[in-house]
Write an enzyme that holds these catalytic residues in place. Structure first.
Site, PDB file in Angstrom:
ATOM      1  N   LYS A 131       0.859  -1.437   0.015  1.00 50.75           N
ATOM      2  CA  LYS A 131      -0.075   0.092   0.177  1.00 50.75           C
ATOM      3  C   LYS A 131       0.714   1.028   0.211  1.00 50.75           C
ATOM      4  CE  LYS A 131      -0.992  -0.319   4.872  1.00 50.75           C
ATOM      5  NZ  LYS A 131      -0.070  -1.650   5.004  1.00 50.75           N
ATOM      6  N   ASN A 154      -0.101   7.312   6.467  1.00 46.10           N
ATOM      7  CA  ASN A 154      -0.004   6.165   7.431  1.00 46.10           C
ATOM      8  C   ASN A 154       1.365   6.548   6.638  1.00 46.10           C
ATOM      9  OD1 ASN A 154       0.765   4.144   8.895  1.00 46.10           O
ATOM     10  ND2 ASN A 154       0.831   2.679   7.919  1.00 46.10           N
ATOM     11  N   HIS A 200      -1.078  -7.802  12.553  1.00 51.02           N
ATOM     12  CA  HIS A 200      -1.756  -7.353  13.248  1.00 51.02           C
ATOM     13  C   HIS A 200      -2.892  -7.999  13.805  1.00 51.02           C
ATOM     14  CE1 HIS A 200       0.414  -3.870  12.313  1.00 51.02           C
ATOM     15  NE2 HIS A 200      -0.045  -3.934  10.666  1.00 51.02           N
TER      16      HIS A 200
END
Length: 466
Positions: A131, A154, A200
């Site tokens: 990403k 981010n 995560h």
């Protein structure tokens, strides 16, 4: 700065005073709110106070009386593995919890847009791997095309630190699952989903929760166009959920593993060639093999996603192809940082999990692989089928010896430190080899972050004799 709308005269709490937290406080104040700041770290509080903000202990009883909302930094858990006590207290008091992404989308559009000829647009990118590269590539293509554009999220700047948009501007945002999971407003014009692989897991209580956090950008964001990687079951499912049928060209399916010719709009890469298909016929093709900053199938998937997003914005294929060749890549992501005596040195320190390391291993040949660090759950045994191009492995860090056992009988050396690993790989490398740092592990055993690890590798490689 984007002044926050909707909280004029209200007291709004901000938890976490890093980059995004301080930008949030400034944006709240600019919008007429009274920010109430807190961070568990005395150093962070001191920095905020030096910037002219007062800090209020949000852990004390009754702290949320008169508070209109709590804005939390993305790294602070709000549900799993357990809510942060301050967030739990806010929820118990009925105080809405949001993050800077939610504030951005409620504040981005203003009455001043009525005077614009072309409405500003947002392109949001999420997924497990690629990403950041996809975000930076879209931003680069837009700049190459002469379009007004900013990049944040981010990557780079905090979203509320962006400048108010000008006529026709495109803002490109990288959004992690931490950011999409909690945002109360998500309204991208174009949403991009790259891929999904385990990461995560503790924060999202498993793959289902992790995918659900990513899916919110599409299901709740209702983008005008969705660009979706369909090389995993989750992407196939998401594309099916978003499309009214196979010919619905509001969904652009993307792949780096298979031909996608039977849909209303698709972009895929095979054998190094990107192809765009619309309504059953090919309309454009780009040879990606000579694009140095985008090596390997995983980067070809990134190129397809960026291409699809930019085509949605009306850019021509030839213009996008030109921009591919001038793209410099991102640090620490399949980045060629030196060529010494016929040996290529590649920094992929961002490969902190098995899936991203696998993509790096598939992108190169004659590899001398530097791997190790703070291993993650599941180990690295899943990489064994991909070791055909690896000539030797040099293990570093806390999990190096465990990784060696998992990958046996691969020829290897326990080096422990980056200095020794680079030195030994350089001594043994032959012209045509690639010394690849793709750790498949976190950096925290020896470095504060993957960037510092990559910088150390880069400095050592570039200091080698020519």
């Amino acid at each position: 700065m984007i002044p926050v709308q909707g909280y004029e005269g209200a007291r709004v709490a901000v938890l976490g005073l890093g980059r995004s937290g301080l930008a949030t406080a400034a944006a709240l104040r600019a919008g007429g709110a009274e920010p109430v700041l807190w961070d568990d770290s005395p150093e962070a509080r001191a920095k905020a106070e030096a910037a002219g903000y007062a800090c209020t202990d949000l852990t004390r009883a009754g702290a949320f009386e008169g508070i209109a909302a709590l804005i939390t930094s993305p790294g602070i858990p709000h549900l799993y593995p357990r809510p942060n006590p301050v967030i739990a207290a806010a929820m118990a008091a009925g105080v809405p919890v949001d993050n800077d992404i939610g504030l951005f989308f409620r504040s981005w559009a203003t009455a001043g847009w009525d005077d614009f000829d072309v409405t500003p647009r947002t392109v949001c990118i999420t997924g497990s791997n690629g990403k950041s590269t996809t975000t930076a590539l879209i931003h680069h293509i837009l700049k190459h095309a002469g379009r007004a554009t900013q990049m944040a999220g981010n990557i780079g700047r905090g979203v509320l630190d962006l400048d108010p948009p000008e006529d026709g501007e495109v803002v490109v945002l990288e959004l992690s699952s931490y950011q999409t999971d909690l945002a109360r407003a998500l309204t991208p014009d174009i949403a991009v989903f790259t891929n999904l692989s385990p990461d995560h897991m503790d924060r999202h209580s498993g793959m289902g929760g992790y995918f659900a956090a990513k899916r919110r950008l599409f299901a709740e964001g209702a983008p005008d166009r969705a660009v979706i990687g369909v090389d995993e079951p989750e992407g196939v499912y998401l594309a099916n959920q978003m499309a009214m049928g196979a010919t619905d060209d509001r969904v652009i399916r993307v792949s780096s593993a298979k031909k996608l010719g039977d849909f209303g709009w698709s972009v895929f890469a095979r054998k190094g060639f990107l192809a765009e298909w619309r309504k059953g016929r090919q309309v454009a093709s780009i040879d990606l093999r000579g694009v140095k900053a985008l090596p390997g199938a995983h980067n070809h998937q990134n190129a397809c996603a960026a291409y699809a997003a930019c085509r949605s914005l009306g850019l021509a294929p030839k213009l996008i192809e030109e921009a591919f060749h001038s793209f410099g890549g991102l640090p620490h992501r399949s980045q060629t940082i030196a060529e010494k005596r016929g040996v290529r040195y590649v920094n992929d320190s961002k490969a902190t999990n098995v899936d991203s390391a696998a993509k790096a291993l598939e992108a190169f040949s004659n590899i001398r692989w530097i791997v190790g660090g703070m291993g993650k759950e599941g180990g690295v045994s899943a990489l064994k089928p991909l070791l055909g191009s690896v000539k030797k492995t040099y293990f570093i860090g806390h999990s190096g010896r465990d990784f060696a056992l998992e990958l046996a009988p691969l020829e290897h050396e326990i080096c422990e430190t980056m200095e020794r690993a680079v030195a030994r790989a350089a001594e043994e490398a032959e012209p045509g080899d690639t010394v690849l740092l793709a750790p498949a592990a976190a950096s925290f055993d020896q470095y504060p972050n993957f960037e510092k690890r990559g910088e150390h590798f880069t400095a050592l490689a570039q200091a080698l004799p020519d």
